[in-house]
Scaffold this motif. Structure first.
Motif, PDB file in Angstrom:
ATOM      1  N   LEU A 234     -18.321  -0.562 -24.737  1.00  0.00           N
ATOM      2  CA  LEU A 234     -19.736  -0.410 -24.405  1.00  0.00           C
ATOM      3  C   LEU A 234     -19.903   0.250 -23.037  1.00  0.00           C
ATOM      4  O   LEU A 234     -20.793   1.081 -22.849  1.00  0.00           O
ATOM      5  N   ARG A 235     -19.038  -0.102 -22.107  1.00  0.00           N
ATOM      6  CA  ARG A 235     -19.101   0.522 -20.783  1.00  0.00           C
ATOM      7  C   ARG A 235     -18.897   2.026 -20.886  1.00  0.00           C
ATOM      8  O   ARG A 235     -19.604   2.816 -20.242  1.00  0.00           O
ATOM      9  N   ALA A 236     -17.931   2.452 -21.699  1.00  0.00           N
ATOM     10  CA  ALA A 236     -17.665   3.884 -21.867  1.00  0.00           C
ATOM     11  C   ALA A 236     -18.859   4.592 -22.502  1.00  0.00           C
ATOM     12  O   ALA A 236     -19.209   5.715 -22.107  1.00  0.00           O
ATOM     13  N   TRP A 237     -19.487   3.971 -23.478  1.00  0.00           N
ATOM     14  CA  TRP A 237     -20.651   4.564 -24.129  1.00  0.00           C
ATOM     15  C   TRP A 237     -21.824   4.662 -23.160  1.00  0.00           C
ATOM     16  O   TRP A 237     -22.502   5.693 -23.093  1.00  0.00           O
ATOM     17  N   ARG A 238     -22.051   3.621 -22.409  1.00  0.00           N
ATOM     18  CA  ARG A 238     -23.143   3.660 -21.441  1.00  0.00           C
ATOM     19  C   ARG A 238     -22.919   4.734 -20.383  1.00  0.00           C
ATOM     20  O   ARG A 238     -23.848   5.446 -19.988  1.00  0.00           O
ATOM     21  N   GLN A 239     -21.682   4.838 -19.911  1.00  0.00           N
ATOM     22  CA  GLN A 239     -21.385   5.841 -18.896  1.00  0.00           C
ATOM     23  C   GLN A 239     -21.589   7.245 -19.452  1.00  0.00           C
ATOM     24  O   GLN A 239     -22.080   8.139 -18.749  1.00  0.00           O
ATOM     25  N   HIS A 240     -21.241   7.436 -20.723  1.00  0.00           N
ATOM     26  CA  HIS A 240     -21.451   8.746 -21.348  1.00  0.00           C
ATOM     27  C   HIS A 240     -22.935   9.077 -21.403  1.00  0.00           C
ATOM     28  O   HIS A 240     -23.329  10.230 -21.142  1.00  0.00           O
ATOM     29  N   LEU A 241     -23.760   8.093 -21.737  1.00  0.00           N
ATOM     30  CA  LEU A 241     -25.196   8.336 -21.773  1.00  0.00           C
ATOM     31  C   LEU A 241     -25.726   8.734 -20.398  1.00  0.00           C
ATOM     32  O   LEU A 241     -26.532   9.665 -20.265  1.00  0.00           O
ATOM     33  N   ILE A 242     -25.266   8.029 -19.380  1.00  0.00           N
ATOM     34  CA  ILE A 242     -25.695   8.352 -18.011  1.00  0.00           C
ATOM     35  C   ILE A 242     -25.252   9.754 -17.632  1.00  0.00           C
ATOM     36  O   ILE A 242     -26.013  10.536 -17.045  1.00  0.00           O
ATOM     37  N   ASP A 243     -24.006  10.106 -17.979  1.00  0.00           N
ATOM     38  CA  ASP A 243     -23.478  11.443 -17.667  1.00  0.00           C
ATOM     39  C   ASP A 243     -24.277  12.537 -18.363  1.00  0.00           C
ATOM     40  O   ASP A 243     -24.368  13.663 -17.863  1.00  0.00           O
ATOM     41  N   GLN A 244     -24.860  12.199 -19.515  1.00  0.00           N
ATOM     42  CA  GLN A 244     -25.655  13.175 -20.259  1.00  0.00           C
ATOM     43  C   GLN A 244     -27.123  13.169 -19.847  1.00  0.00           C
ATOM     44  O   GLN A 244     -27.954  13.828 -20.477  1.00  0.00           O
ATOM     45  N   GLY A 245     -27.432  12.422 -18.798  1.00  0.00           N
ATOM     46  CA  GLY A 245     -28.795  12.411 -18.289  1.00  0.00           C
ATOM     47  C   GLY A 245     -29.727  11.446 -18.971  1.00  0.00           C
ATOM     48  O   GLY A 245     -30.946  11.491 -18.749  1.00  0.00           O
TER      49      GLY A 245
END
Length: 369
Positions: A234-245
């Motif tokens: 879940l941490r990796a998915w959340r970080q990806h969302l943040i990285d994508q704006g």
């Protein structure tokens, strides 16, 4: 006797109460004036969305049959229900489908403040149909349950998923968090960022479960295997969302189109469709599970009935949790309360029974054969 001419005039009163196309149509108004639209909506809201949708479809089919058969749908009599169950039996509907049809009719009568019709005859038809299907030994008539996504199978599903892509990272998080929470797909899709907090021990998740009163968050500890740890996924998915704006608010799991665009607006014939927030659908959750199983080549027959291949769906995560809990020696109560089953749940007991076929609870072990 409740047989009436099958005319538009005689059936208009019944169809009027279910004319809305939404799932809440089952919660119909009383013939004596009854509930306001606001009150009906509030009553309907207490019924889980997917249950309402199923009941609404059942009610539409019942009223359509009544119109053809010249019978009154609301209020219905016990004879009408028995004849309707005979109709469903003739179509070789599953016992579960027939049982839900009776439940939807009862809900409609209760919502319209009418006495529930007798189900004695209908239940006998249902019982006989169920016995007949079992005796036939036809594999096509056996219930196809969702396959259990247990940890060994989850490891294969995750290993076969490309977690460098947006859809891969989301699907891994869906698989692992869905299993860890024993979540129904409707519960998983409704999670927001604010519902799942990282704490020292792992995750504290607030899951909206309409069927069970649950106070306080569920605890999801770190996994012993980093590759299948729900906290890290879940941490990796959340970080990806943040990285994508994407802002760290709103829906936790979002739809992703074939081009990898997250929560991209969808249109049909120039009109917007889908959840405007980009929230994934229940069907999207099920598709994620089915895709992962296909990538991992988990389509081979399995279980006690080799002629019935497993069916991978969103429910596979929930059933996999129950199976794994039983195999790990966990009790019914603690498993049920974590997964949102009611105390004494027959469905959970059934999962436990099926998972225990080959463990030490099998009465044949140790008796001297």
């Amino acid at each position: 006797m409740d047989v009436v001419p099958a005319t538009a005039e005689t059936t208009s009163l019944e169809t009027e109460t279910i004319s809305e196309s939404t799932a809440s149509e089952v919660v119909s108004s009383s013939k004596a004036g009854g509930l306001s639209a606001e009150a009906r909506a509030a009553v309907a809201e207490a019924i889980p969305v997917e249950t309402r949708r199923g009941y609404a479809g059942d009610w539409r089919r019942f009223t359509a049959w009544c119109a053809r058969a010249g019978r009154r749908a609301l209020p219905a009599t016990g004879d009408t229900l028995t004849e309707y169950l005979m109709h469903l039996k003739g179509e070789d509907k599953s016992p579960a489908t027939m049982d839900r049809a009776l439940a939807s009719i009862a809900v409609a009568h209760a919502a319209a403040e009418l006495p529930k019709p007798s189900t004695v005859g209908a239940r006998r038809v249902l019982k006989g149909h169920e016995t007949e299907r079992k005796r036939s030994k036809d594999p096509r008539r056996r219930p196809r349950r969702a396959a259990a996504a247990t940890p060994p199978l989850l490891r294969k599903m995750v290993a076969a998923t490309d977690a460098t892509t947006a859809i891969g990272r989301r699907d891994v998080a869906v698989l692992l968090l869905g299993f860890a929470l024993a979540a129904r797909r409707s519960e998983l899709r409704l999670l927001d960022w604010a519902d799942v907090a990282e704490v020292e021990e792992g995750l504290a998740a607030e899951v909206w479960r309409p069927k069970v009163n649950h106070e306080g968050p569920l605890g999801v500890p770190y996994g012993s295997n980093p590759a299948t740890c729900p906290v890290r996924a879940l941490r990796a998915w959340r970080q990806h969302l943040i990285d994508q704006g994407q802002p760290p608010t709103g829906p936790l799991f979002l739809r992703i189109d074939r081009h990898g665009r997250i929560a991209h607006p969808m249109r049909r014939n120039g009109r917007p469709i889908g959840d405007p927030t980009g929230r994934i659908t229940g069907e999207g959750i099920g598709d994620a599970v089915a895709r992962a199983a296909a990538r991992a080549h988990l389509a081979a027959p399995a279980g006690l009935l080799p002629d019935l291949p497993p069916r991978w769906s969103g429910h596979s995560l929930r059933r996999g949790f129950a199976t794994a809990a039983k195999q790990a020696g966990k009790g019914l109560i603690e498993t049920g309360r974590h997964g949102g089953w009611s105390d004494g749940s027959k469905s959970l007991a059934g999962y436990f029974d099926q998972a225990g076929v080959w463990d030490e609870t099998n009465p044949l072990y140790g008796i001297g054969l």
